[in-house]
Write an enzyme that holds these catalytic residues in place. Structure first.
Site, PDB file in Angstrom:
ATOM      1  N   SER A 192       0.907  -1.525  -0.467  1.00 17.97           N
ATOM      2  CA  SER A 192      -0.515   0.283   0.224  1.00 17.97           C
ATOM      3  C   SER A 192       0.770   1.162   0.108  1.00 17.97           C
ATOM      4  CB  SER A 192      -0.776  -0.253   1.533  1.00 17.97           C
ATOM      5  OG  SER A 192      -2.062   1.099   1.163  1.00 17.97           O
ATOM      6  N   SER A 225      -0.427   1.117  17.678  1.00 17.04           N
ATOM      7  CA  SER A 225      -0.831   0.774  16.250  1.00 17.04           C
ATOM      8  C   SER A 225      -0.932  -0.615  15.853  1.00 17.04           C
ATOM      9  CB  SER A 225       0.408   1.540  15.905  1.00 17.04           C
ATOM     10  OG  SER A 225       0.151   0.845  14.110  1.00 17.04           O
TER      11      SER A 225
HETATM   12  P1  NG1 Z   1      -3.140   2.213  12.574  1.00 19.14           P
HETATM   13  O1  NG1 Z   1      -1.413   1.346  12.513  1.00 19.14           O
HETATM   14  O2  NG1 Z   1      -3.643   0.715  13.670  1.00 19.14           O
HETATM   15  O3  NG1 Z   1      -2.614   2.803  13.102  1.00 19.14           O
HETATM   16  C1  NG1 Z   1      -2.921   2.133  10.218  1.00 19.14           C
HETATM   17  C2  NG1 Z   1      -4.262   3.534   9.378  1.00 19.14           C
HETATM   18  C3  NG1 Z   1      -4.767   2.728   9.857  1.00 19.14           C
HETATM   19  C4  NG1 Z   1      -5.234   1.750   8.712  1.00 19.14           C
HETATM   20  C5  NG1 Z   1      -4.269   0.627   8.927  1.00 19.14           C
HETATM   21  C6  NG1 Z   1      -4.369  -0.331   7.523  1.00 19.14           C
HETATM   22  C7  NG1 Z   1      -4.055   5.775  10.961  1.00 19.14           C
HETATM   23  C8  NG1 Z   1      -4.640   6.794  12.149  1.00 19.14           C
HETATM   24  N1  NG1 Z   1      -4.077   4.218  10.940  1.00 19.14           N
HETATM   25  O4  NG1 Z   1      -3.419   1.872  11.055  1.00 19.14           O
HETATM   26  O5  NG1 Z   1      -6.090   3.704   9.762  1.00 19.14           O
HETATM   27  O6  NG1 Z   1      -5.894   2.228   7.405  1.00 19.14           O
HETATM   28  O7  NG1 Z   1      -2.931   1.483   8.718  1.00 19.14           O
HETATM   29  O8  NG1 Z   1      -3.919   0.198   6.449  1.00 19.14           O
HETATM   30  O9  NG1 Z   1      -3.807   6.325   9.853  1.00 19.14           O
HETATM   31 ZN    ZN Z   2      -3.185   1.296   0.315  1.00 16.74          ZN
END
Ligand code: NG1
Ligand code: ZN
Length: 551
Positions: free
Chosen positions: A68, A505
């Site tokens: 991604s 995260s």
């Molecule tokens: P995490 O790393 O759990 O915050 C991030 C994005 C999510 C989602 C996931 C999957 C932010 C703050 N967090 O997740 O919205 O897109 O990656 O790709 O943008």
């Molecule tokens: Zn993507």
């Protein structure tokens, strides 16, 4: 019942040994890490996808190799269930176990255990469709995946180099072929024909949109957008930028949807390209996220993120439902996460039901399924609109009583064709935004003025163990470490319009801190003060305390 082809799996597996020092986890984005470490994981995912298909009676499973918006050296893999949706949660744990078996023997044992616990009938066929983005590590990983298919005996269809949402589309189209829920022709051509056909109907008779600049993040979206442009013809003139998919290091670098969202500024490559008032948007590396923006007459940058897209689209759909006379039959709702800007939540909640769920597309998608029409967007630009099967049948049967009702109904039906309902899709969402802007005669400025974003700041804190951070209430409140939430609450009270939350995260080894306040300087200060609290609680190295912005 047949057995696993043990000897065949053994010989293939020996060629894809697991690196002993690494632990892999199937998280919110599947497996995602440095591409150079993923060979064994992807090989095993090939076998898993086949087993998942057998478990579902030979229905086709999707496998997407992508990381991604991550940097170019990363890669990853995600499984897609038969209706084009994310892998069922219980299999995420199976995938993690299979990926971490230390040896070939351990892998065979793990597979055998999975066959038993998941009650997989091995005599069923295994069918998979797979694709990858443009990352340099892609081709080698695809050949590991194909070894996994050969090891189990999978009927595999190569979707080539394409976007994540197109792969999701293919999965659903293959599995619904010839049924009354047929999703479209199961080819890329079927996808572009469906989207562009619906778009042209939706803007027929309206003033043609001005050219739109697309920042393709130097990724697979560049080729997809170029193909889409040929299907759209002059119904929507597109100007493609950041389309370099061959130079090493440029993917998602200083461009793309994630850059725009996190930096809150224009990609440098667009500085001399974008004229004041002109619309532009950025895709991410696999074209499932979308960010819009424009420069005002003073050259100031304005970002139109996932929340602004949700506001624009939800209001438009509510209006069409009303115009069609379907207000009492069809209920529209919105799903967001805690990262949604507080001003967007306020704007939306004054107009329709809004639900907040934990981060991760699967949570948003499932919550949106509970509405007749569910609009969901993450602030980062990932989202779509779901029309329940029953709602689509209501549209098909409904007899409008006025020409105005009939027009609105047709627009709604065309929207069900325009929108990729399997997953967030930057190109489909872009067409959707263009439809609404065209219908409303909005430029970026009118769209932006639906509500004014509250200034906000997102920071990362590296802690010794992020698993000590546990949340409740859709991640808006910490329950562990004990006492920390009370301290955060006390801080937040001191800031006008203050809001802040902390969560671990799901995709990186960090804790994220989000803060909002009435003024930008206050949002920054609040974020860094909360980050300081987090750091102290989590007992990290004092020399790395995020103190630079603290008073
Ligand atoms: P995490 O790393 O759990 O915050 C991030 C994005 C999510 C989602 C996931 C999957 C932010 C703050 N967090 O997740 O919205 O897109 O990656 O790709 O943008
Ligand atoms: Zn993507």
């Amino acid at each position: 019942m047949s057995n696993l082809p043990i000897e065949n799996i053994r010989s293939f597996s020996d060629a894809h040994p697991k690196p002993s020092a690494l632990h892999f986890q199937y998280g919110t984005a599947g497996f995602r890490t440095l591409g150079s470490t993923l060979d064994s994981v992807i090989f095993r995912v090939g076998i898993l996808a086949g087993l998942r298909s057998k478990r579902l009676d030979g229905r086709t499973i999707g496998v997407m190799v992508t990381a991604s918006h991550n940097p170019e050296e990363d890669n990853g893999v995600k499984l897609v269930d038969p209706r084009g949706e994310m892998l069922e949660a219980s299999w995420e744990a199976h995938a993690t176990v299979v990926a971490n078996a230390p040896t070939t023997d351990a892998l065979l044992e793990a597979l055998d255990a999975l066959v038993k616990t998941a009650k997989i009938d091995l005599s069923k066929p295994a069918r998979v469709v797979y694709a990858r983005d443009t990352r340099p590590s892609g081709p080698a990983l695809i050949s590991a995946l194909e070894d996994g298919f050969k090891a189990l005996g999978v009927e595999a269809r190569d979707g080539g180099v394409t976007t994540t949402p197109i792969l999701h589309y293919l999965v659903k189209a293959i599995n619904t072929k010839g049924t009354k829920e047929s999703y479209g022709e199961d080819s890329e051509d079927g996808y572009y024909t469906k989207l562009s056909g619906a778009f042209k109907k939706l803007i027929a008779g309206k003033t043609k949109p001005d050219p739109l600049i697309i920042d393709c993040a130097n990724g697979v979206g560049a080729s997809a957008a170029a193909k889409l442009a040929t299907y759209l013809g002059d119904s929507l003139p597109l100007i493609l930028e950041n389309t370099d998919i061959t130079t090493p290091g440029v993917l998602n670098h200083a461009c793309g949807a994630d850059y725009v969202k996190t930096q809150q500024k224009l990609p440098p490559s667009l500085i001399d390209r974008l004229q004041p008032g002109q619309r532009a948007c950025s895709l991410d590396g696999d074209a499932d996220r979308l960010m819009y923006y424009y420069l005002d007459e003073r050259g100031q940058f304005h970002m139109l993120d996932g929340d602004k897209i949700a506001a624009l689209v939800a209001a438009f759909i509510v209006e069409l439902v009303k115009l069609a006379g379907l207000e009492s039959d069809v209920k529209v709702g919105v799903v967001q996460t805690a990262y949604a800007n507080g001003a967007s939540t306020k704007y939306l909640a004054e107009r329709l039901p809004v639900k907040c769920v934990p981060t991760g597309v699967k949570h948003l998608h499932h919550a949106a399924e509970h509405y007749d029409i569910g609009v969901y967007f993450e602030a980062n630009g990932h989202g779509t609109v779901l029309f329940s099967q029953q709602t689509q049948e209501t549209f098909a049967k409904y007899e409008p009583s006025t020409p105005a009702q009939s027009t609105a109904l047709n627009h709604l039906i065309n929207l069900t064709q325009l929108i990729n309902q399997t997953v967030g899709d930057a190109l489909s969402d872009m067409l959707l935004v263009e439809v609404v802007l065209t219908h409303k005669s909005y430029a970026g400025a009118e769209w932006n003025s639906l509500y004014a974003d509250l200034p906000n700041r997102l920071v990362k804190v590296v802690v010794s163990d992020r698993n000590t951070f546990k949340t409740e209430d859709a991640e808006r409140r910490l329950v562990s470490p004990p006492g920390l939430q009370a301290k955060i609450n006390e801080l937040v009270l001191r800031y006008e319009g203050g809001r802040s939350f902390v969560r671990p995260s799901g995709t990186e080894d960090v804790v994220r801190v989000y803060a909002e306040a009435a003024l930008k300087s206050q949002a920054d200060e609040l974020a860094f003060r909360v980050a300081g609290l987090v750091y102290d609680e989590a007992g990290g190295d004092p020399s790395k305390r995020p103190s630079e912005f603290l008073p």
